[in-house]
Each structure stands twice: as structure tokens, then as C-alpha cells.
Design a protein around this motif. Sequence first.
Motif, short mmCIF file in Angstrom:
data_model
loop_
_atom_site.label_atom_id
_atom_site.label_comp_id
_atom_site.label_asym_id
_atom_site.label_seq_id
_atom_site.Cartn_x
_atom_site.Cartn_y
_atom_site.Cartn_z
N UNK A 112 13.96 0.42 -6.87
CA UNK A 112 14.22 -0.77 -7.67
C UNK A 112 14.06 -0.51 -9.17
N UNK A 113 13.26 0.46 -9.54
CA UNK A 113 13.23 0.87 -10.94
C UNK A 113 14.61 1.40 -11.35
N UNK A 114 15.22 2.20 -10.49
CA UNK A 114 16.57 2.72 -10.77
C UNK A 114 17.61 1.61 -10.76
N UNK A 115 17.35 0.53 -9.98
CA UNK A 115 18.31 -0.57 -9.88
C UNK A 115 18.23 -1.55 -11.04
N UNK A 116 17.27 -1.36 -11.95
CA UNK A 116 17.16 -2.21 -13.11
C UNK A 116 16.16 -3.34 -13.01
N UNK A 117 15.34 -3.37 -11.96
CA UNK A 117 14.32 -4.41 -11.85
C UNK A 117 13.18 -4.13 -12.83
N UNK A 118 12.59 -5.19 -13.34
CA UNK A 118 11.45 -5.06 -14.25
C UNK A 118 10.13 -5.00 -13.52
N UNK A 119 10.02 -5.71 -12.41
CA UNK A 119 8.78 -5.67 -11.65
C UNK A 119 9.03 -6.07 -10.21
N UNK A 120 8.11 -5.67 -9.35
CA UNK A 120 8.05 -6.09 -7.96
C UNK A 120 6.84 -6.99 -7.79
N UNK A 121 6.93 -7.97 -6.91
CA UNK A 121 5.78 -8.83 -6.68
C UNK A 121 5.83 -9.34 -5.24
N UNK A 122 4.69 -9.77 -4.74
CA UNK A 122 4.65 -10.28 -3.39
C UNK A 122 3.37 -11.03 -3.11
N UNK A 123 3.31 -11.61 -1.92
CA UNK A 123 2.18 -12.44 -1.48
C UNK A 123 1.77 -11.93 -0.10
N UNK A 124 1.07 -10.80 -0.03
CA UNK A 124 0.84 -10.13 1.25
C UNK A 124 -0.15 -10.86 2.13
N UNK A 125 -0.03 -10.62 3.43
CA UNK A 125 -1.03 -11.14 4.36
C UNK A 125 -2.22 -10.18 4.39
N UNK A 126 -3.19 -10.54 5.18
CA UNK A 126 -4.43 -9.74 5.19
C UNK A 126 -4.19 -8.34 5.75
N UNK A 127 -3.15 -8.14 6.55
CA UNK A 127 -2.90 -6.83 7.12
C UNK A 127 -2.44 -5.82 6.07
N UNK A 128 -1.64 -6.28 5.11
CA UNK A 128 -1.04 -5.35 4.14
C UNK A 128 -1.69 -5.39 2.77
N UNK A 129 -2.57 -6.36 2.52
CA UNK A 129 -3.14 -6.50 1.18
C UNK A 129 -3.85 -5.22 0.73
N UNK A 130 -4.66 -4.63 1.60
CA UNK A 130 -5.39 -3.42 1.25
C UNK A 130 -4.48 -2.26 0.92
N UNK A 131 -3.34 -2.17 1.59
CA UNK A 131 -2.40 -1.08 1.32
C UNK A 131 -1.84 -1.18 -0.09
N UNK A 132 -1.48 -2.38 -0.52
CA UNK A 132 -0.97 -2.55 -1.88
C UNK A 132 -2.05 -2.17 -2.90
N UNK A 133 -3.26 -2.55 -2.63
CA UNK A 133 -4.35 -2.22 -3.55
C UNK A 133 -4.53 -0.71 -3.65
N UNK A 134 -4.48 -0.02 -2.52
CA UNK A 134 -4.63 1.44 -2.54
C UNK A 134 -3.45 2.13 -3.24
#
Length: 332
Positions: A112-134
Motif C-alpha cells: 500500500x505504500x507503493x500504491x500511494x496510501x498515506x497510512x493504514x489503520x484498523x480496529x483489531x479484535x483481541x486476537x490480533x491486537x498484540x500482533x499489530x503491537x509487536x
Amino acid sequence: MAIEFRPIRFTTPKDQALKDITALFLEEWSGFSPEALYAKYAGNPQAPDSMPHFLGVYVDGQLAGANGYIATRFVQGSATFLGVQDCDSYVAKAFRGQGIFGKLIRECERLFAESGADFLFGYPNENSFGSYRRLGWTIGRHIDYQGKAYLGPLVSLMAARDRALIRKAERRGFVARELSPAELGVEGGDLRLLAGNLVGQYVDGPYLAWRLRAERARYKAMSVRKGERFSWAAWRQDEGSVKIMALGGEPEGMALALRYACAGLQGRGRAQACSPLAEPSRKAFALAGFMGPTFMRLIKKRTMRVVYKALNDRTPDIGSLLDVQYADFDTV
């Protein structure tokens, strides 16, 4: 183990990729179909033509995981940014514990950086929240809920108060009209959701009509006018609940639109919305009798958290990101 990443775009609801992703999701989730996924992701008027709807990860030729993406425009003053919401993440049970999800997210950052996006964002559930933090994503603020519970002994009193205030506003010259999200875009013109120096989502008529179209859920909308003043609300109505999806205009008119939305509960259920940052929206929720987040946490059990990844140097600071007036979040 050979791992391959494939950007996926849909051309029709019968696309084989949609069938494959549906089968993957149905391993654990319910409610998915090729038609539902097509309605949710395809045809986004704010997405660049080259931007994928999903990123798939294949292990030895087999679809092992997938992540969906919805592009949306944001505005801060005269500056415009392209944000991409990270949605519907899933890794097949047979491939968990092998770092597949982390590799998938790293690849989406590059893509998405190559596609011209400025940022990624999301609202993760408890299963994936720790992965984004890491993975080094910024953990933004909590998003609380505000709401009105049309339950118990106070329900008749609350409903009567709403009806009385609606009648009072109508006597003062406010005119409300229920309409579809598509009609709302035509009537309202430019429906930007902005708030001072905050980064606000740009919700023009075509995007609002696409995001809230009938193929996704049962959406309704209300416009409120008084002379040249224009306010509006859009909401999702399920059995026994109303969920506010979008809100704009001046406080008194927004409050009236919210009261009309609550009237659809017909005496029981609950109405809820994510807490907005914009002061006019805060006032509108208060005027419409919405209760604060402490009470709503008792109902929802948790709040949502924003995760965020800047893809270039021009992206605004997380502290000013996302005026949450538009609340069509997939985890709600």
C-alpha cells in the motif's frame, strides 16, 4: 514451505477468489458469502483502480490467510490523505503459529505504500491486537461508546421525551425527512466530516452511498433542515438496536436526526454510537439524551482501540487522527 503473496481484486460476484476467501472465513466465522464480500469491498469510489480489495497469502499454492482493505479519503485543512482500513483478517487454523499473519501485514505495508496510501489503520479484535503491537503499529486512543438504552422502567419516559422534543423542534421550523443513504448524498452535497484541525473523513455523496448500500446491511438516513441549515444522520437498524454510522451538521439538527433514529426502536432495544472527537457531535449526542461511555461499556464489555501505521513522512500525527463521527467499523 513456499509462501506467496497475491493482491486480489474482484471483477464480478462470481470471481473464484471471492469463493476461496469465503471458504477460508467460514472455517470459523459465519455470515460470509461471495456476494456479501463483493458488496463490502468492490466499487469503492475513493479507491485507486490499482488498489487491491484483499491481500492473500498462499502456502504451497493453498490460500492460507487473507486480509481485506477499504480505502477512504481524509482531510486536514487543505491537505488530503488516503487512508486504508485493514479489515477481515484471517489465517487458517492449519497455518497458525507459523508467523503467517505477521508476514501478511508486513507485505500489506509495502504494497500500500507503493500504491500511494498515506497510512493504514484498523480496529483489531483481541486476537490480533498484540500482533499489530509487536509489528510496530502505533496504538492509538480507545474508542468508547455512547448510547441510549430503551429498556426497563425508564423506557416509556425516554420515548415520550424524544417525541415531545421532536414535536417542539418541528414547531420551531425544523423539517426532517427519512431517506436512503444514496438520496442523502444527493440532498446534502458535500458531506465532509471535519472538526477544526483534526483529520476528518471525507464522506461525499457517492462514497456514503457505496459504504452504506443496502447489499451490506439495513441502513437508513435522515436529513434535517431549517432554512439554509442542513444536518443529517445515517444508521444501521437491526432487531432491537440502532447503530449510528454517520453524523454531520450543526448540533441541534444532528440531535433531532438522532432522536428520529431512536424512534425506530419502537419502545425497546438500544441505540449506540462511537464517541466522536468533534465538539459539535458531542453536543448533539448529549442533546439527544445519549449516555456516556461508562454505561455503554457495561453493555459492550469492551472498547475498541485504533491501530495505525504511517507509510510516508507526510502522514499526520496519530494524536490528531480520525474524527470518529463516521462509525461503520467492521468490528462493531
